[in-house]
Enzyme design. Structure first.
Site, PDB file in Angstrom:
ATOM      1  N   ASP A 184     -13.139 -19.803 -13.127  1.00 18.90           N
ATOM      2  CA  ASP A 184     -10.636 -20.604 -13.443  1.00 18.90           C
ATOM      3  C   ASP A 184     -10.740 -21.694 -13.722  1.00 18.90           C
ATOM      4  O   ASP A 184      -9.897 -22.085 -13.741  1.00 18.90           O
ATOM      5  CB  ASP A 184     -10.597 -20.174 -11.946  1.00 18.90           C
ATOM      6  CG  ASP A 184     -11.094 -19.976 -10.768  1.00 18.90           C
ATOM      7  OD1 ASP A 184     -11.884 -21.261 -11.436  1.00 18.90           O
ATOM      8  OD2 ASP A 184     -12.002 -19.456 -10.072  1.00 18.90           O
ATOM      9  N   ASP A 225     -16.774 -18.608  -9.657  1.00 20.32           N
ATOM     10  CA  ASP A 225     -15.990 -19.293  -9.029  1.00 20.32           C
ATOM     11  C   ASP A 225     -15.669 -19.988 -10.165  1.00 20.32           C
ATOM     12  O   ASP A 225     -14.237 -19.963 -10.105  1.00 20.32           O
ATOM     13  CB  ASP A 225     -16.938 -19.905  -7.901  1.00 20.32           C
ATOM     14  CG  ASP A 225     -15.781 -20.816  -7.327  1.00 20.32           C
ATOM     15  OD1 ASP A 225     -15.070 -21.061  -7.458  1.00 20.32           O
ATOM     16  OD2 ASP A 225     -16.356 -22.006  -6.559  1.00 20.32           O
ATOM     17  N   VAL A 259     -13.302 -19.101  -4.915  1.00 21.95           N
ATOM     18  CA  VAL A 259     -12.008 -18.253  -5.319  1.00 21.95           C
ATOM     19  C   VAL A 259     -12.309 -18.221  -6.662  1.00 21.95           C
ATOM     20  O   VAL A 259     -12.179 -18.413  -7.305  1.00 21.95           O
ATOM     21  CB  VAL A 259     -10.682 -18.100  -5.007  1.00 21.95           C
ATOM     22  CG1 VAL A 259      -9.179 -17.611  -5.019  1.00 21.95           C
ATOM     23  CG2 VAL A 259     -10.212 -18.643  -2.860  1.00 21.95           C
ATOM     24  N   SER A 285       1.206  -1.683   0.113  1.00 23.64           N
ATOM     25  CA  SER A 285      -0.391   0.049  -0.202  1.00 23.64           C
ATOM     26  C   SER A 285       0.887   1.497   0.485  1.00 23.64           C
ATOM     27  O   SER A 285       1.162   1.472  -0.635  1.00 23.64           O
ATOM     28  CB  SER A 285      -1.180  -0.092   0.568  1.00 23.64           C
ATOM     29  OG  SER A 285      -1.639   1.267   0.840  1.00 23.64           O
ATOM     30  N   ASP A 334      -8.753  -6.266  -4.938  1.00 22.55           N
ATOM     31  CA  ASP A 334      -8.254  -5.709  -3.951  1.00 22.55           C
ATOM     32  C   ASP A 334      -9.569  -3.828  -3.807  1.00 22.55           C
ATOM     33  O   ASP A 334      -9.803  -4.395  -4.757  1.00 22.55           O
ATOM     34  CB  ASP A 334      -7.039  -4.641  -4.175  1.00 22.55           C
ATOM     35  CG  ASP A 334      -6.456  -3.798  -3.137  1.00 22.55           C
ATOM     36  OD1 ASP A 334      -7.163  -3.361  -2.921  1.00 22.55           O
ATOM     37  OD2 ASP A 334      -5.676  -3.850  -2.957  1.00 22.55           O
ATOM     38  N   HIS A 372      -6.684  -6.117   0.195  1.00 27.37           N
ATOM     39  CA  HIS A 372      -5.983  -4.744  -0.121  1.00 27.37           C
ATOM     40  C   HIS A 372      -5.000  -5.405   1.124  1.00 27.37           C
ATOM     41  O   HIS A 372      -4.971  -5.153   2.486  1.00 27.37           O
ATOM     42  CB  HIS A 372      -6.851  -3.463   0.405  1.00 27.37           C
ATOM     43  CG  HIS A 372      -5.826  -2.438   0.517  1.00 27.37           C
ATOM     44  ND1 HIS A 372      -4.744  -2.035  -1.178  1.00 27.37           N
ATOM     45  CD2 HIS A 372      -4.697  -1.215   1.493  1.00 27.37           C
ATOM     46  CE1 HIS A 372      -3.972  -1.234  -0.669  1.00 27.37           C
ATOM     47  NE2 HIS A 372      -4.429  -0.856   0.086  1.00 27.37           N
ATOM     48  N   ASP A 398     -13.654 -23.633  -6.044  1.00 24.16           N
ATOM     49  CA  ASP A 398     -13.107 -23.425  -4.258  1.00 24.16           C
ATOM     50  C   ASP A 398     -13.513 -22.316  -3.432  1.00 24.16           C
ATOM     51  O   ASP A 398     -12.718 -21.630  -2.708  1.00 24.16           O
ATOM     52  CB  ASP A 398     -11.031 -23.931  -4.471  1.00 24.16           C
ATOM     53  CG  ASP A 398     -11.229 -22.440  -5.403  1.00 24.16           C
ATOM     54  OD1 ASP A 398     -12.394 -21.712  -5.586  1.00 24.16           O
ATOM     55  OD2 ASP A 398     -10.129 -22.303  -5.698  1.00 24.16           O
TER      56      ASP A 398
HETATM   57 CA   LIG Z   1     -12.436 -20.849  -8.523  1.00 24.36          CA
END
Ligand SMILES: [Ca+2]
Ligand SMILES: *[C@@H]1O[C@H](CO)[C@@H](O)[C@H](O)[C@H]1NC(C)=O
Ligand SMILES: *[C@@H]1O[C@H](CO)[C@@H](O)[C@H](O)[C@H]1NC(C)=O
Ligand SMILES: *[C@@H]1O[C@H](CO)[C@@H](O)[C@H](O)[C@H]1NC(C)=O
Ligand SMILES: *[C@@H]1O[C@H](CO)[C@@H](O)[C@H](O)[C@H]1NC(C)=O
Ligand SMILES: *[C@@H]1O[C@H](CO)[C@@H](O)[C@H](O)[C@H]1NC(C)=O
Ligand SMILES: *[C@@H]1O[C@H](CO)[C@@H](O)[C@H](O)[C@H]1NC(C)=O
Ligand SMILES: *[C@@H]1O[C@H](CO)[C@@H](O)[C@H](O)[C@H]1NC(C)=O
Ligand SMILES: *[C@@H]1O[C@H](CO)[C@@H](O)[C@H](O)[C@H]1NC(C)=O
Length: 584
Positions: A278, A275, A284, A208, A451, A497, A282
């Site tokens: 990708d 999610d 994410v 930062s 972020d 962040h 998971d």
């Molecule tokens: Ca994922």
């Protein structure tokens, strides 16, 4: 245990200098007399006088940190905690404090580490220092001369309304960090009796504002550094600070002030939907670019949201107001706010002025506030954005408790005016890193892909600017490969962040960056992917790897691949036609 010069027997203090320091114990070297005998000559930096009477030192044994710190792994270590003051000869009454944690002589590994701060703070308390000592480095921080380690630059920035203190500005901009490292490196050599010609490796680590401070050094004093691990830097200052107000102006322009729960629902639905893009379910969103390309935000319209009432309390030491239960269904208006925020600032002629947050990041800057007398959610001006305008552009002249009359064009003018005014201090996007590169320097630059305070695309833009300026004659891929030889950028899937993200707990965080950097600098082990660790949730402690930009992660049958995907890469690049100047 703490002691002053007067309270410590000098006989022990001097004994270490006779034998080899590596064999000495902290008891022998962590004394005021020993340290005074090892201070750099008082004028070794022109114009600076070290105050040897200011030296304070104490031994700290068996300190331990971890295992879920963001920027270093678990460790136990002992060190000498040294604080001293210096002054600039031309400034009456000036006093700058620096603090160094020096490892035990037997643990010292010929390394020095500088650290930085966050927001308007030039240091992060002592939070960054363990990350040096545990690797046998002397680790330093500065107070910038602002009046103490916990005094931030903004508190010292004005001499009076209308009058900046330029010394504070330049100290915050880059000077204090330069002085910290000059004094720190010289002191390190002398404290550990390093022979002339013995290499002292010099590192920087910060995130930062601390990341901006790191770049301020790499850009100006390239040959002073062997390596830097830099996260989500707050550089391109005038744009970065002003863009914090952009979300406010989106709500004001659209005339819709969403309850936070409504925006949170949009984020949750975005994460659920994106999610799998990708290739790995998971929780994410490792590909916010595919999310931007394929997810239709309007699919969230009509979904019910609910958040319970909260009593209010404290957040980052500031009182927060109580909020009522929020219950409703996601409106078209809220989705339009989300879309506009993600699109980024455009001027009244529709020309892009700045970049913005990734799809899947929370809408922290939208930040509406509940008014209990009107029972409505209202605009609440972003503090960091307002402070830049009030303090640095208007020098305390403006009341920014509301944003009446502020438009997209106003924001554009603030960004451009601020760029001009602070180009040589805070902007910190000088793209020619030739001296650093020629001296063999290495950078690991990372940025959370979710972020919500500094747009991830801000780091991409800088890396691309360096590539463009330094390898103008190479193709995109050849330039990227050439740059990745010594300056690598990693977008951290799901991360917030300079921190992990509670909404995507299975995401990795590059906790061992300094170790990876040290291996690169000292053993020539160039990273191919960035080593990272899950720091929360069910997979706590598991190892993950992060792809180096411009490659993007994609899982096939559970295996991570780092793929080149032009369409995705293009989503990260903004053509800032609204700014009639290069924006690096
Ligand atoms: Ca994922
Ligand atoms: C520090 O740890 C060492 C090794 O475990 C131990 O011998 C020593 O007593 C500890 N010192 C303190 C002050 O806790
Ligand atoms: C380090 O020294 C400073 C300055 O004397 C002191 O305030 C601080 O408490 C010390 N830290 C530790 C961990 O002893
Ligand atoms: C700036 O304004 C604030 C009030 O808005 C005031 O408290 C502060 O003293 C001012 N700063 C200076 C240097 O006058
Ligand atoms: C969003 O998801 C988090 C858990 O990931 C949950 O705590 C929160 O309540 C959800 N927010 C809304 C508005 O549904
Ligand atoms: C939210 O409001 C709806 C309709 O007013 C109501 O049926 C529902 O019970 C409420 N939900 C909660 C958790 O209060
Ligand atoms: C809250 O709402 C009331 C009534 O509409 C209004 O007078 C007041 O200015 C609002 N307060 C704030 C802090 O905006
Ligand atoms: C400085 O400006 C602030 C408004 O930003 C005002 O409240 C304060 O009174 C001013 N101070 C002086 C000394 O003029
Ligand atoms: C990589 O991270 C793992 C934990 O995820 C750690 O055990 C290992 O030491 C790290 N490797 C390097 C080179 O830092």
């Amino acid at each position: 245990m703490r002691f002053h010069a007067a309270s410590w027997p000098s006989i022990l203090a001097v004994s270490a200098s006779a034998g080899t320091v590596a064999a000495a114990s902290l008891d022998e070297v962590c004394t005021v007399n020993y340290i005074k005998s090892k201070l750099p000559g008082s004028q070794f930096i022109q114009g600076i006088t070290l105050d040897s009477s200011s030296v304070i030192a104490n031994i700290v044994r068996n300190a331990s940190v971890g295992p879920t710190e963001s920027f270093y792994p678990a460790a136990t270590f002992s060190y000498c905690n040294l604080t001293l003051a210096y002054s600039h000869d031309a400034r009456a009454g000036d006093r700058v404090l620096v603090q160094y944690w020096l490892p035990e002589p037997a643990q010292f590994q010929n390394r020095y580490l500088s650290s930085g701060g966050g927001g308007y703070a030039i240091n992060s308390g002592t939070q960054s220092l363990p990350g040096g000592v545990m690797y046998g480095a002397v680790a330093g921080r500065t107070d910038g001369g602002f009046g103490g380690f916990s005094v931030q630059a903004d508190a010292a920035m004005l001499l009076a309304n209308g009058t900046l203190d330029y010394e504070t500005l330049y100290m915050f901009g880059y000077k204090a960090q330069w002085e910290l490292s000059q004094i720190g490196k010289q002191l390190t050599r002398k404290f550990f009796d390093m022979k002339d010609g013995t290499k002292l490796y010099s590192y920087y680590q910060g995130c930062s504002e601390g990341g901006r401070e790191g770049w301020s050094q790499i850009q100006r004093f390239g040959d002073e550094w062997d390596g830097a691990a830099i996260g989500a830097p707050a550089f391109r200052w005038s744009f970065q600070q002003t863009q914090h107000l952009y979300s406010n102006i989106v709500t004001q322009t659209l005339g819709y002030y969403p309850p936070p729960c409504e925006m949170d629902k949009i984020v949750n639905e975005t994460i659920s939907a994106c999610d799998v893009l990708d290739g790995l379910k998971d929780g994410v969103v490792s590909r916010s670019d595919l999310c931007q390309l394929h997810f239709d935000l309007s699919s969230v319209v009509g979904k019910p949201y609910y958040c319970p009432a909260s009593a209010g309390g404290f957040s980052f030491g500031m009182p927060t107001a109580p909020t009522p239960a929020q219950n409703g269904t996601v409106s078209e208006e809220a989705v339009e706010v989300a879309r506009e925020v993600i699109r980024g600032l455009r001027d009244s002629q529709g020309r892009q002025v700045y970049l913005s947050y990734q799809t899947g990041a929370t809408f922290a800057d939208v930040n509406t506030e509940y008014n209990s007398s009107s029972d409505k959610w209202e605009l609440s001006v972003n503090g960091l954005g307002a402070e830049f305008i009030a303090l640095l552009l208007d020098k305390n002249g403006t009341d920014l408790s509301n944003l009446d009359g502020v438009t997209y064009d106003t924001l554009k003018n603030w960004m451009i005016g601020g760029m001009q005014e602070y180009y040589s201090t805070l902007q910190t996007t000088w793209p020619d890193l030739t001296p650093f590169h020629q001296a063999g320097g290495k950078v690991i630059h990372f940025h959370g892909e979710a972020d919500n305070s500094i747009p991830t695309a801000s780091s991409v833009r800088y890396w691309e600017s360096v590539r463009n300026i330094m390898y103008p004659h190479l193709s995109y891929k050849d330039g990227a490969n050439a740059l990745n030889d010594w300056y690598q950028l990693y977008l951290v899937p799901g991360a917030a962040h300079c921190a992990t993200n509670p909404l995507m707990p299975n995401g990795p965080f590059p906790q061992t960056n300094l170790q990876v950097l040290i291996d690169w600098v000292e053993k020539d082990v160039k990273p191919v992917t960035l080593n990272a660790t899950v720091l929360q949730g069910d997979h706590l402690g598991e190892n993950r790897q992060i792809c180096a930009w411009p490659l993007r992660p994609l899982w096939k049958h559970g295996n991570l691949q780092c793929e080149y995907d032009q369409k995705s890469i293009d989503t990260w690049h903004y053509d800032l036609k609204g700014v009639p100047m290069p924006v690096y």
